[in-house]
Design a protein around this motif. Structure first.
Motif, short mmCIF file in Angstrom:
data_model
loop_
_atom_site.label_atom_id
_atom_site.label_comp_id
_atom_site.label_asym_id
_atom_site.label_seq_id
_atom_site.Cartn_x
_atom_site.Cartn_y
_atom_site.Cartn_z
N ASN A 236 1.60 2.21 -2.44
CA ASN A 236 3.03 1.98 -2.29
C ASN A 236 3.59 2.56 -1.00
OD1 ASN A 236 5.57 0.96 -2.89
ND2 ASN A 236 6.19 2.77 -4.04
N GLN B 112 2.68 1.47 -9.46
CA GLN B 112 3.49 2.51 -10.08
C GLN B 112 4.24 2.00 -11.30
OE1 GLN B 112 3.19 1.88 -6.89
NE2 GLN B 112 2.55 3.78 -5.95
N SER C 201 8.35 -2.71 0.48
CA SER C 201 7.69 -1.87 -0.51
C SER C 201 7.19 -2.72 -1.67
CB SER C 201 8.68 -0.83 -1.02
OG SER C 201 8.14 -0.07 -2.06
N PRO D 138 5.87 -1.71 -5.21
CA PRO D 138 5.56 -0.67 -6.19
C PRO D 138 4.91 -1.17 -7.48
CG PRO D 138 7.85 -1.25 -6.36
CD PRO D 138 7.28 -2.07 -5.22
#
Length: 164
Positions: A160, A131, A126, A128
């Motif tokens: 994401n 975000q 992942s 991110p």
């Protein structure tokens, strides 16, 4: 060296374990300094032929410890995270990642600088950054598309999407 970075050498292979399971192996500045030291030593060592990076228990790493990063970096030279990213991206010897669980943020970034990645069935990946309002680090926006293709990289970096 911090107690959250464990080193073990056996038969010319050093294993570095990110060991902070109570925080899902989130990495602090002190941990980056210890990891940079270990990689720099490995690059110079004639006794060690391969270097494995893994995480303790159920996580590879959940990425940066954001509370630690919010404190800022020391002003006594190159920040530890930069030393680590330089050491991993310029290492002249084999780097192997044994991904035993989630690899998040810099956990994915460091994989892009390894020569071999072995992922357990429980591994997820992942990124991110968007975000969190961050720019992907250490050339990951260049290396990730070269590794997984542009469409998958865009999905990971911009939306994401978590890969398993």
């Amino acid at each position: 060296m911090t107690e959250n970075i464990k080193l073990h050498t056996d038969q010319r292979v050093t294993t570095m374990t990110i060991a902070r399971p109570e925080k899902r192996n989130a990495i602090t500045q002190d941990m980056y300094a210890a990891m940079a030291d270990a990689l720099e030593d490995y690059a110079q060592s004639d006794a060690v032929r391969a270097f494995v990076i893994t995480g303790a228990e159920d996580y590879f790493t959940s990425g940066n410890d954001l509370q630690d990063f919010a404190k800022g970096t020391r002003s006594d030279g190159v920040p530890p995270v930069i030393r680590f990213l330089t050491a991993i991206s310029t290492c002249p010897k084999p780097l192997i990642a044994a991904v035993n669980g989630p690899a998040i943020g810099v956990g994915v970034t460091m994989l892009l600088h390894c020569d071999l990645i072995i992922a357990a069935d429980t591994a997820t990946f992942s990124t991110p950054f968007v975000q969190l309002g961050l720019v992907p680090e250490a050339a990951s926006s260049l290396l990730l598309p070269a590794t997984v293709g542009m469409a998958v990289a865009n999905d990971m970096l911009l939306a994401n999407r978590v890969l398993d």
